[in-house]
Scaffold this motif. Structure first.
Motif, PDB file in Angstrom:
ATOM      1  N   ALA A 101       1.113   4.070  -3.047  1.00 46.77           N
ATOM      2  CA  ALA A 101       0.945   5.500  -2.796  1.00 46.77           C
ATOM      3  C   ALA A 101       2.133   6.307  -3.315  1.00 46.77           C
ATOM      4  O   ALA A 101       2.170   7.536  -3.150  1.00 46.77           O
ATOM      5  N   ASP A 154      -4.370   0.763   5.553  1.00 44.73           N
ATOM      6  CA  ASP A 154      -4.789   1.987   4.873  1.00 44.73           C
ATOM      7  C   ASP A 154      -4.676   3.197   5.793  1.00 44.73           C
ATOM      8  O   ASP A 154      -4.295   4.293   5.356  1.00 44.73           O
ATOM      9  N   HIS A 158       5.519   5.644  -2.576  1.00 45.21           N
ATOM     10  CA  HIS A 158       6.701   5.646  -1.718  1.00 45.21           C
ATOM     11  C   HIS A 158       7.656   4.514  -2.098  1.00 45.21           C
ATOM     12  O   HIS A 158       7.231   3.446  -2.569  1.00 45.21           O
ATOM     13  N   ALA A 207       0.606  10.558   5.150  1.00 48.03           N
ATOM     14  CA  ALA A 207       0.337  11.701   4.275  1.00 48.03           C
ATOM     15  C   ALA A 207      -0.096  12.936   5.050  1.00 48.03           C
ATOM     16  O   ALA A 207       0.235  14.067   4.666  1.00 48.03           O
ATOM     17  N   ARG A 251       0.828  -1.206   0.000  1.00 48.11           N
ATOM     18  CA  ARG A 251       0.000   0.000   0.000  1.00 48.11           C
ATOM     19  C   ARG A 251       0.864   1.259   0.000  1.00 48.11           C
ATOM     20  O   ARG A 251       0.531   2.249  -0.659  1.00 48.11           O
ATOM     21  N   VAL A 296      -1.166   4.612   5.844  1.00 47.98           N
ATOM     22  CA  VAL A 296      -0.832   5.378   4.642  1.00 47.98           C
ATOM     23  C   VAL A 296      -1.412   6.785   4.739  1.00 47.98           C
ATOM     24  O   VAL A 296      -0.748   7.777   4.418  1.00 47.98           O
TER      25      VAL A 296
END
Length: 318
Positions: A23, A208, A25, A215, A19, A211
């Protein structure tokens, strides 16, 4: 960002690594045990190793999900919990500050909020289910796991206060796939399903949330967030939840008893705690996708259950 993910071979890490990559990364996995997403074998307790990983990989942020957990209490001495959960967290915080990082995400646990009084149904000073949000206290962890995770949380807060580094502390509810290590009164699937009423989330939702936290960290600065499936209950129902949970469940889900009977399952007759994840929804902007209604819908339609259950699972050894 180049993100150091600790615990990359663990249950959460194997969902979190892809995940983070999706995103955008670049993920460097660190774990004492080998795994698909682990690039560096070693422990967070090894400060020299942490410094090498930061230097060799140009680490820009940390997602610290590696830890010894409650089931590990029977496998490791108390000192190992201090080394990994406390010293390991300190090592990462110090290395992040030295590298000039602006954010770190720390995987904590709702377990550190549970006292013997809560388990006895006296968590709010009265005979009712404990309503647990981020304001609940005082915190009195009941085992070495909870004590060390609470100590690590306090280190995170200290380093935010002293160095201005943004730290997101995520107190996750239950998402492990194995059998409960203390309660075996029901089938494991049944226990997990019941826990979506107030204390469980899927591992996918847990990943999730990390993540999202990564951010949002720089914007928020510091935050402690309970992560659990949205509860259908209201705080005003806490007394009845402890006394007669099935009546409360029936008000919210009229066909739950029938669906459970069809599956050969048993609804809880009392619920002693509810984790309120509303703060994470309001501030972090994260809400778990899977809840108790999703479990009932799977029973209703014959679809696969929306959570993992693996009685043979054991976390990787150090």
């Amino acid at each position: 960002m180049r993100v150091l993910l600790t615990g990359s071979s663990g249950w959460l890490g194997r969902y979190l690594a892809p995940r983070l990559a999706a995103a955008g990364h670049e993920v460097v996995g660190l774990d004492p045990a080998p795994g698909e997403h682990t690039d560096v074998l070693g422990s967070v307790a090894d400060r020299a190793l942490i410094d090498r990983v930061f230097a060799d990989h140009g680490i820009e942020a940390v997602v610290h999900s590696g830890a010894l957990h409650k089931p590990d209490i029977v496998r490791y001495p108390a000192q190992a919990f201090v080394d990994v959960n406390v010293t390991g967290t300190l090592n990462l915080l110090e290395a992040a500050v030295a590298a000039g990082h602006d954010r770190l995400v720390f995987t904590s646990t709702t377990s550190l909020m549970i006292t013997e009084a809560i388990r006895a149904g006296r968590g709010g000073g009265a005979i009712k289910a404990a309503w647990l949000d981020e304001s609940f206290g005082p915190l009195e962890p009941r085992n070495i796991y909870g004590v060390t995770k609470r100590s690590a949380e306090q280190l995170c807060h200290l380093y935010h206060a002293q160095h201005g580094m943004a730290v997101m502390v995520l107190r996750t509810g239950r998402f492990f796939p194995e059998e409960d290590d203390t309660h075996r009164h029901l089938d494991g699937l049944n226990i997990k399903a019941n826990e979506f009423l107030g204390r469980r989330l899927t591992v996918e939702d847990a990943a999730d949330a990390h993540v999202v936290a990564l951010a949002r960290a720089a914007e928020i600065g510091f935050g402690t967030f309970i992560l659990a499936a949205p509860t259908p209950f209201a705080r005003e129902e806490a007394e009845e939840l402890l006394r007669d949970a099935r009546s409360v469940i029936a008000r919210h889900y009229p066909d739950a008893a029938e669906l459970y009977a069809r599956a050969g399952w048993t609804l809880p007759d009392h619920i002693d705690r509810v984790y309120d994840s509303g703060h994470a929804e309001r501030v972090l902007g994260f809400r778990c996708r899977t809840d108790f209604a999703a479990v009932l819908n799977a029973l209703r339609t014959g679809a696969d259950l929306p959570f993992e259950h693996d009685p043979t699972y054991a976390s990787p050894l150090l």
